[in-house]
Design a protein around this motif. Sequence first.
Motif, mmCIF file in Angstrom:
data_model
loop_
_atom_site.group_PDB
_atom_site.id
_atom_site.type_symbol
_atom_site.label_atom_id
_atom_site.label_comp_id
_atom_site.label_asym_id
_atom_site.label_seq_id
_atom_site.Cartn_x
_atom_site.Cartn_y
_atom_site.Cartn_z
ATOM 1 N N ASP A 2 -47.007 17.382 -7.573
ATOM 2 C CA ASP A 2 -47.148 16.078 -8.231
ATOM 3 C C ASP A 2 -46.830 16.149 -9.723
ATOM 4 O O ASP A 2 -46.813 15.115 -10.385
ATOM 5 N N GLN A 30 -51.331 20.635 -2.887
ATOM 6 C CA GLN A 30 -50.726 20.729 -4.214
ATOM 7 C C GLN A 30 -49.206 20.821 -4.205
ATOM 8 O O GLN A 30 -48.533 20.089 -4.906
ATOM 9 N N ILE A 63 -49.329 12.876 -15.887
ATOM 10 C CA ILE A 63 -50.372 13.888 -16.092
ATOM 11 C C ILE A 63 -49.851 15.106 -16.851
ATOM 12 O O ILE A 63 -50.626 15.808 -17.480
ATOM 13 N N ILE A 118 -50.514 15.042 -20.769
ATOM 14 C CA ILE A 118 -51.873 14.905 -21.299
ATOM 15 C C ILE A 118 -52.296 16.202 -21.987
ATOM 16 O O ILE A 118 -52.291 17.273 -21.382
ATOM 17 N N GLU A 119 -52.665 16.071 -23.249
ATOM 18 C CA GLU A 119 -53.129 17.203 -24.057
ATOM 19 C C GLU A 119 -54.214 17.990 -23.320
ATOM 20 O O GLU A 119 -55.232 17.429 -22.903
ATOM 21 N N GLY A 120 -54.010 19.279 -23.172
ATOM 22 C CA GLY A 120 -55.045 20.126 -22.576
ATOM 23 C C GLY A 120 -54.936 20.289 -21.067
ATOM 24 O O GLY A 120 -55.553 21.194 -20.510
ATOM 25 N N TYR A 121 -54.115 19.454 -20.416
ATOM 26 C CA TYR A 121 -54.105 19.521 -18.959
ATOM 27 C C TYR A 121 -53.376 20.760 -18.435
ATOM 28 O O TYR A 121 -53.793 21.365 -17.441
ATOM 29 N N TYR A 136 -55.683 23.781 -18.457
ATOM 30 C CA TYR A 136 -56.664 23.619 -17.378
ATOM 31 C C TYR A 136 -56.028 23.952 -16.023
ATOM 32 O O TYR A 136 -56.604 24.667 -15.197
ATOM 33 N N TYR A 137 -54.824 23.470 -15.813
ATOM 34 C CA TYR A 137 -54.112 23.672 -14.542
ATOM 35 C C TYR A 137 -53.827 25.168 -14.318
ATOM 36 O O TYR A 137 -54.061 25.713 -13.233
#
Lengths: 400, 400
Positions: free
Chosen positions: A147, A222, A316, A319-322, A325-326
């Motif tokens: 995605d 995913q 997505i 997006i700052e920080g994503y 995290y991923y």
Amino acid sequence: MKYYEMKETKIEAYVKSVGIFSKDAQLAIKEVGDGNLNLVFIIKEKDTDKSVVLKQALPYVRVVGESWPLSIDRTKFEANALEIQSRIVPSLVPKIYHRNDDLALIIMEDLSHLGLMRYEMIDMKKHPRFAEHISTFLADTLFYTSDLYMDSEEKKKMTARFTNTELCKITEDLIFTDPYYDAESNNINPKLKPYLEEVFWKKEELRLEATKLKYKFLTEAQSLIHGDLHTGSIFTSEEETKIFDPEFAFVGPSAFDVGKVIGNILINYISWSGKEVIQEKVDDYRSYLLNTINDYYNSFVEKFKVNWEKDGRATITKIEGYQSYYMENMFRDTLGFASTVMIRRVHGLAHNKDVDGIEDLEKRKEVQVQILELAEEIMMNRYKFNNIHEVTNLVKEKTW
Amino acid sequence: MKYYEMKETKIEAYVKSVGIFSKDAQLAIKEVGDGNLNLVFIIKEKDTDKSVVLKQALPYVRVVGESWPLSIDRTKFEANALEIQSRIVPSLVPKIYHRNDDLALIIMEDLSHLGLMRYEMIDMKKHPRFAEHISTFLADTLFYTSDLYMDSEEKKKMTARFTNTELCKITEDLIFTDPYYDAESNNINPKLKPYLEEVFWKKEELRLEATKLKYKFLTEAQSLIHGDLHTGSIFTSEEETKIFDPEFAFVGPSAFDVGKVIGNILINYISWSGKEVIQEKVDDYRSYLLNTINDYYNSFVEKFKVNWEKDGRATITKIEGYQSYYMENMFRDTLGFASTVMIRRVHGLAHNKDVDGIEDLEKRKEVQVQILELAEEIMMNRYKFNNIHEVTNLVKEKTW
């Protein structure tokens, strides 16, 4: 067209009728399948040396026989996955020349000039370009079918198209369930049995972590994953890497593929403690293996991020920080899946020759316990490691 | 059969031809649809007072017109979901009498003796059995369509059957994306705009958390969810609760349904600060609302666990520690989804009349800011609350 089982006599007519070879070609046909599920033939034209592979699914599990039926649909999933992979990483998968879903067969590039990675590792062969190739394969296939890149509607249709229920079920049972108790399907070294009964099967925390990963496997759609990416699904040489046999492909947790490769390399790493080989050679090869894991995983992350920056079309991805995290989740899950794969190859249904090649069952048992202990350590600490080097350093410090 | 749009004249012939009413019945037909997407008729037999509802999907978004086309497939998803739900919780969903997928229509139970929960809450009506009913609906539908109960192959086939791409896309955009920036689709109170620009759209951490939840919505195939379970999808009275309109149904994160109900109740809770109502009445109603949330969520968890113990067929349900891990994740995700739903109803495309009924735009803005701030507090602290009471206590302490 009705399904029929390919025999050598029928193959010649078939490959000529679909135009793979001319009508007057002189062909040599050889059955070479050593897998658990399918027929595999190499078909060679005597004059030109042109050759192809024909793979056909049987309507039952080959190693067991007709008593374990299995739908021939799996060839469709394999061919569909190969088609997608060959658009994304054409140089890293076999070329498909022909497919026939009714007959459950695929005719594809003959890769027999390469060696099966598992056997090559048992022979201590090095593959200097493997880390580069496998990291590209994974970064590209897992990113471009997620995605992060795909339109959400196309992604959902792809997910539905890969409703690969039967082969997923095999993984759910054989990797995530059966090794954690005394299941009938397990294939247990008798010398190991007491350890399993007294120690391993009592590890409730480990079983709980494996269960969390099983649920991810059941529910996390995913990316289109290969689904069976062990070292027996990879052909290698010093120059080339080809990833084949994606019949387990479905849209699942990306880290499953990434972890399976690491788990299989670690099995080979540990296996040397049960073999009589000059220590210097072992040290050298083991150091190569850990470097391969480090290079592979780091390059995978780098390439995945490059894809993200370059082709992250989904909102997505902006997006700052994503992203961090991923990738953090990817790392934790990769270690978890690597661990489950190491465990299932010790006493689940399917083993690795790396370890089963050790004839002395007592010695083999010692190696198997080392694998189980390392797998547990990686699983239980997967949220504590900061990077892949800390994992490989842990392995290096072991005194097997 | 080719699709055609139902007019009152065509309806009479149709319902008689499929045997819902006899040929000589005298029918009264009334269009009552006030939703965004569909035609809805109540068809009543004058002599007997027998009545049914006919719902037909239009091939475009009704509130916008033919310029926004939308596939009529959604009726199929709605009817499929209703069929499954009515096997699981027959008393909590409308009965289906007839479906015609070609015409994109469903004929079902007329529930017009009940009130739409949203309007009833605006009228300060109490529904003493709502917590009991909605907790049963969610515990049962979410458990019995999950991998905890279903065979993994059947579950995967159900997932593929509910590839509801178009309506999922609406949620992805309107709930998880557009409210976090100045998107065209947003529907913004002009008095609120400066707050959004100067404060809300600069909240990068909140946007990151919403993104994590969006990814769950995109990838986590846990249970067959209703997908649009706001207070406008629920009919209520003091005795009855009926959940309808599951056209957004797909296999997604279970907590999305659970959180949507909580978010909508909290919107109503806050809305009273912008209305001129005797404070005593407001206090009483608000206390009822928070009790409803507590009762509802706690009963949901209890019933889900009872189902688990009684009917948890999957091996993962037997693993020590897994249930509490699962319910813990459910709680965190529920709070997160509740928060995203509160936010989207403030300045996304679709609003709640609870708040938009406040005519004074300055007063409405104050309420809207309160909703946004509470949503943020719940989202950012969702891993810190120990139980639902801590959340409702936080709300109670607010001095709106």
